[in-house]
Design an enzyme around this catalytic site. Structure first.
Site, short mmCIF file in Angstrom:
data_model
loop_
_atom_site.label_atom_id
_atom_site.label_comp_id
_atom_site.label_asym_id
_atom_site.label_seq_id
_atom_site.Cartn_x
_atom_site.Cartn_y
_atom_site.Cartn_z
N CYS A 7 -3.33 13.41 -13.37
CA CYS A 7 -3.38 12.08 -12.75
C CYS A 7 -4.26 12.20 -11.50
O CYS A 7 -5.06 13.14 -11.39
CB CYS A 7 -1.99 11.54 -12.44
SG CYS A 7 -1.03 12.52 -11.27
N ASN A 10 -1.46 14.17 -8.46
CA ASN A 10 -0.54 15.22 -8.94
C ASN A 10 0.78 15.23 -8.18
O ASN A 10 1.40 16.28 -7.99
CB ASN A 10 -1.21 16.61 -8.90
CG ASN A 10 -0.46 17.70 -9.65
OD1 ASN A 10 -0.49 18.87 -9.27
ND2 ASN A 10 0.23 17.37 -10.71
N ARG A 13 2.71 10.81 -11.41
CA ARG A 13 2.74 10.73 -12.87
C ARG A 13 2.66 12.08 -13.56
O ARG A 13 3.46 12.38 -14.47
CB ARG A 13 1.59 9.84 -13.36
CG ARG A 13 1.78 8.38 -13.01
CD ARG A 13 0.51 7.59 -13.20
NE ARG A 13 -0.50 7.98 -12.21
CZ ARG A 13 -1.73 7.49 -12.17
NH1 ARG A 13 -2.12 6.64 -13.09
NH2 ARG A 13 -2.57 7.87 -11.22
N SER A 14 1.67 12.92 -13.20
CA SER A 14 1.50 14.15 -13.99
C SER A 14 2.63 15.16 -13.80
O SER A 14 2.99 15.84 -14.77
CB SER A 14 0.11 14.77 -13.77
OG SER A 14 -0.12 15.09 -12.43
N ASP A 122 0.05 3.58 -12.29
CA ASP A 122 0.29 4.35 -11.08
C ASP A 122 1.43 3.70 -10.29
O ASP A 122 1.30 2.57 -9.83
CB ASP A 122 -1.01 4.34 -10.26
CG ASP A 122 -0.89 5.18 -9.01
OD1 ASP A 122 0.21 5.69 -8.72
OD2 ASP A 122 -1.91 5.32 -8.31
P1 4NP Z 1 -0.38 9.99 -8.99
O1 4NP Z 1 -0.10 8.85 -7.92
O2 4NP Z 1 -1.85 9.97 -9.28
O3 4NP Z 1 0.43 9.54 -10.17
O4 4NP Z 1 0.11 11.28 -8.39
C1 4NP Z 1 -0.79 8.74 -6.71
C2 4NP Z 1 -0.48 9.59 -5.66
C3 4NP Z 1 -1.14 9.46 -4.46
C4 4NP Z 1 -2.10 8.48 -4.29
C5 4NP Z 1 -2.41 7.63 -5.33
C6 4NP Z 1 -1.75 7.78 -6.55
N1 4NP Z 1 -2.75 8.33 -3.03
O5 4NP Z 1 -3.56 7.40 -2.89
O6 4NP Z 1 -2.49 9.14 -2.12
#
Ligand code: 4NP
Length: 151
Positions: A7, A10, A13-14, A122
């Site tokens: 994702c 990390n 989701r992942s 997300d």
């Molecule tokens: P992930 O979610 O890709 O599922 O781990 C996110 C985690 C952090 C951020 C965006 C999406 N961020 O903008 O910091």
């Protein structure tokens, strides 16, 4: 077989996808090694988001020991499957991958019994309900991934 879940950060989701696939692999007695990584570097070294940890703990899956890392070029040699949670991350992976390794990269939602399982939304800006939805979506998609690799 080695599977990498990818994702953006990390942390949401992942890591959840890793936990669910490890759980399903044990249940189906399949020898699958699972890891996860992010295309972005923002959260390297962090444990999964507390909301992801909580959503998975509700169904008895512990992901608290995972630590975030970024996708590396070595991953494209190491893993048999590299599954992206959404199209942005799929596109980023395709750009990073050496040409001969591109076939390993897929959108996780493509494995839904011939139906389009879509992108895993997300949940980062959402609340516990979005994290529970993410968990249920991952459960369906990864069950289909298991059926696909068993057949
Ligand atoms: P992930 O979610 O890709 O599922 O781990 C996110 C985690 C952090 C951020 C965006 C999406 N961020 O903008 O910091």
């Amino acid at each position: 077989m080695k599977v990498l879940m990818v994702c953006l950060g990390n942390i949401c989701r992942s890591p959840a996808a890793q936990g669910v696939l490890e759980f399903l692999a044990r249940k189906h007695r399949l020898d699958i090694q699972v890891d996860s990584a992010g295309t972005a570097a923002y959260h390297i070294g962090k444990r999964p988001d507390a909301r992801s940890i909580a959503a998975l703990a509700e169904i008895g899956i512990d992901i608290s020991q995972q630590r975030a890392r970024q996708v590396s070029r070595h991953d494209f040699e190491e893993f048999d499957w590299i599954l992206a949670m959404d199209r942005d991350n799929l596109n980023n992976l395709a750009q990073l991958a050496p040409a001969q390794e591109r076939a390993k990269i897929a959108l996780l939602g493509e494995y839904r019994n011939g139906l389009n399982g879509g992108e895993v939304a997300d949940p980062y800006w959402g609340e516990a309900a979005e994290f529970a939805q993410m968990r249920e979506h991952l459960m369906v998609l990864l069950q289909d991934f298991i059926s696909e690799i068993k057949s």
